[in-house]
Every structure is written in C-alpha cells, then in structure tokens.
Design a protein around this motif. Sequence first.
Motif, short mmCIF file in Angstrom:
data_model
loop_
_atom_site.label_atom_id
_atom_site.label_comp_id
_atom_site.label_asym_id
_atom_site.label_seq_id
_atom_site.Cartn_x
_atom_site.Cartn_y
_atom_site.Cartn_z
N THR A 129 0.84 -1.30 -0.01
CA THR A 129 0.12 0.06 0.05
C THR A 129 0.75 1.29 0.03
N ARG A 130 1.93 1.36 0.70
CA ARG A 130 2.94 2.57 0.76
C ARG A 130 3.52 2.75 -0.59
N LEU A 131 3.88 1.62 -1.17
CA LEU A 131 4.61 1.76 -2.59
C LEU A 131 3.58 2.23 -3.43
N LEU A 132 2.24 1.71 -3.49
CA LEU A 132 1.42 2.19 -4.36
C LEU A 132 0.96 3.52 -4.32
N ALA A 133 1.12 3.98 -3.20
CA ALA A 133 0.58 5.53 -2.62
C ALA A 133 1.65 6.26 -3.10
N VAL A 134 2.99 5.95 -3.16
CA VAL A 134 4.17 6.86 -3.42
C VAL A 134 4.02 6.67 -5.14
N ALA A 135 3.67 5.75 -5.60
CA ALA A 135 3.77 5.79 -7.06
C ALA A 135 2.67 6.51 -7.57
N LEU A 136 1.44 6.45 -6.83
CA LEU A 136 0.19 7.54 -7.09
C LEU A 136 0.67 9.03 -7.11
N MET A 137 1.28 9.06 -6.04
CA MET A 137 1.73 10.72 -6.05
C MET A 137 2.54 11.11 -6.88
N ALA A 138 3.44 10.20 -7.24
CA ALA A 138 4.84 10.46 -8.45
C ALA A 138 4.10 10.95 -9.72
N LEU A 139 3.28 9.84 -10.01
CA LEU A 139 2.43 10.36 -11.31
C LEU A 139 1.67 11.53 -11.34
N ALA A 140 0.92 11.56 -10.23
CA ALA A 140 0.25 12.90 -10.26
C ALA A 140 0.96 14.01 -10.16
N TRP A 141 2.13 14.24 -9.51
CA TRP A 141 3.23 15.26 -9.62
C TRP A 141 3.74 15.64 -10.98
N PHE A 142 4.13 14.43 -11.45
CA PHE A 142 4.93 14.67 -13.09
C PHE A 142 3.78 14.60 -13.96
N TYR A 143 2.54 14.78 -13.75
CA TYR A 143 1.60 15.05 -14.65
C TYR A 143 1.98 16.33 -15.43
N THR A 144 2.26 17.22 -14.79
CA THR A 144 2.58 18.52 -15.46
C THR A 144 3.86 19.17 -15.14
N ALA A 145 4.54 18.60 -14.13
CA ALA A 145 6.09 19.09 -13.57
C ALA A 145 7.35 18.33 -14.22
N PRO A 146 8.18 19.23 -14.51
CA PRO A 146 9.13 18.57 -15.09
C PRO A 146 9.86 17.58 -14.00
N PRO A 147 10.81 16.60 -14.84
CA PRO A 147 11.24 16.69 -16.23
C PRO A 147 10.39 15.48 -16.92
N LEU A 148 9.45 15.19 -16.10
CA LEU A 148 8.52 14.17 -17.16
C LEU A 148 7.35 14.65 -17.97
N ARG A 149 6.62 15.71 -17.28
CA ARG A 149 5.26 16.50 -17.86
C ARG A 149 4.74 15.69 -18.88
N LEU A 150 4.16 14.71 -18.11
CA LEU A 150 3.39 13.57 -18.83
C LEU A 150 2.26 14.18 -19.61
N ASN A 151 1.54 15.06 -19.23
CA ASN A 151 0.51 15.85 -20.13
C ASN A 151 1.22 16.71 -21.31
#
Length: 366
Positions: A129-151
């Motif tokens: 559950t902790r790993l899933l939560a961290v992955a969720l937050m990471a993807l949410a952050w890098f949705y627009t944030a650099p360097p990934l800027r997924l959107n």
Amino acid sequence: MSPTEPTGGSAAPGTLAAFLQLARVKFLFQSMMVTGFGVTLAVHASGGFSLSWYLLTLGFAWSTHLMTHFCNEYFDLEADRANPSPTSWTGGSRTLVDGLLSPTVSLASAFVTLFAGFALTAAMPTPATRLLAVALMALAWFYTAPPLRLNYHALGEVTCAGVLYGMGPVLAALLQSGSLSPLLLWCTAHVCVLQVLRCLIMNLADIEGDRLVGKHTLASALGPRSLTRLYAVGQGVLYAGVLVLAAAGELPLVVAVAQLACAPAGLHVLHALRTGAMVERRRADNVTFWASMQLPLTTCGTMVALLADLSLRDSPAPAPWVAIAVGTTVVFAWWLTRTALAARRGPVADARPGRPAPVEGQAERA
C-alpha cells in the motif's frame, strides 16, 4: 513573460476566496466518490469495513488531489495564459492568470499537500500500500511538472485515469481488505476507460492554448475529428462489455443496470461533439460538465448498486459504511443538481481585462 510572474488582475490578491478558487475544491467530489467506490468494492467482496482506514484513505485522496491542482496551476500557467476560451471545467482556475495570487503560493501549496500525502502514506499498513501510494503521488506530480511533464507528451490522459480511477480505488480496497476481487478489477477498468475519454474532452477544450505553447496532449495529437471517433468507439465498447459480462453472470445485474444508466451522459457528449459544440463557450461548458459528471455518476451508481446487491443476497454491508455511502450519495446528488442548474443558465460574460470573448469558429469543428 516568465511563467512565474503574475499578471495584473482586477481583484485584490491574497484572499481566502482566491485561494479556494485556486484549489478548485469542486473537483474533490471526484476523489471522494473514487474513495467510496473502492471501499464499497472491498466491502462487497469481504463484508468488513474499517472507519479508520476509510478516513485515512479519504485524507490521502484529498491531499493528493489538491497537490495535483496546485502543481498543475503552477506548471500549466503558460498554457492557461494562452488559452483563449477557458470553460468552467478546463483552462485552470484562472486565479494565477488573473493575478489574484502569486504563482509561488500555488507551488508552495503543492509541496505542503505533497508532504501531507507522505505523512499519510507512512501510516499505511503494508509495503504494497505504501509503494502504491508513493507511485500514485509521483505520477500525479509529474503529470505537469518537469522533467516528465506527462500531459505535455500525450501521456496525460492515460496517467490521469490510472492515478484517479485506477490506483485510487485499488488503494482504497487494499487498505480495507488487503485483497482485490475480479469485480473490483472490472469496475476499475470501466471507470478508467471513462476517465481517459473524459480527459480527451477536457484537453480538447484547451487545444488552442496548448498548441500555442507546444503542449502535446493526446487530444491535440488526434485532433477533433479523430477524437470524436475514438470517443464514440470507447463508449460503445465499454457498454457492450457491461452487457456481455452481465449476460455471462460475471457482473451482478443491479450493477450492470446502474452502469448502463450512465450511458446517456456519454451519448449527450458525443452528440454535442458532432454538432460542433466546442466552438461556443456556453455549449463547451455543457459538454465538459457532462463529460466530467459521467465519472462520479458511474462510481456513485455502482456503489449504491453494490450495496443493493449485498442486501438482495441477505448479507447487508456494515451499517456504518451504509450510512457513509448513503450520505456521500445524497451530498453528491445535491451538488450535481445545483451545478447542473447553474450550467443550464450558462456562464456569465467575463468582462475582466485581457479575456477575449469566444467567437464562432474559434476552434476546429469536430
């Protein structure tokens, strides 16, 4: 002009009202319904309910959702400024664009809510559950944030669906029961597909501003005509799947009926796309509203149907969860009715400096 510089606005900056506008609180209904959706699927499978884990899950969902809003407002500021025809549901809150708050307020708030999410993650019971939560937050952050800027690389629509309607309910279910059922996997896949389609509509509304700043969403890559066809195919395949699973006995009939009852929202959006609704502010508002509402309507309907299915099988859900689920549904129904009535009245003309009125033919017709 630098993306971090505020523009001039007609209202005094730094107000509580401006901060609430920046936070886009109305969207928190989505994560509230997603949390209830995942918990109900776990209750349906296991029969148990933990109030403490529900409250922790809801707190995590809201902190992460707010983090995403603040992060998007900051890193999407250039695109929001370039957007000539924002709607009530797309184009950002306009708080930073209109200079009501400094962009640093948004970035600082994003970090505060990020740290709140980490604190709640630390209280979760298992490494999974902790790993899933961290992955969720990471993807949410890098949705627009650099360097990934997924959107900005045609990955935003899938990322948003995976985070909010995929990982969200799975995390809620794991915190309740520690396991995943086949029904949960289907229902999660159902709403994930709906969210991808919904995100395409949201990004279609922002397509002009996105193209001006080089933001390459999947919507801009497809263009309005191909997007409309994909939306039609996606809706058709999704509801055909509901019928097939119900006929095979894999999906409870009451759940299938609840999910099929939400299909008219998608049909309304599809009809509007085919008649060029996105070129007029009032109609675009209506389209983005119903594209957005198809998701909480589906999660809410499925949640109620799952509780009804338990009652029909003489194994009712625990009373505390029934009370919370019914209360959540009532609050959402009130909010939906209020918002729908406001949407029917149409957006008020915006007379603020620098906000051009939408004109017919502004965007490519679907």
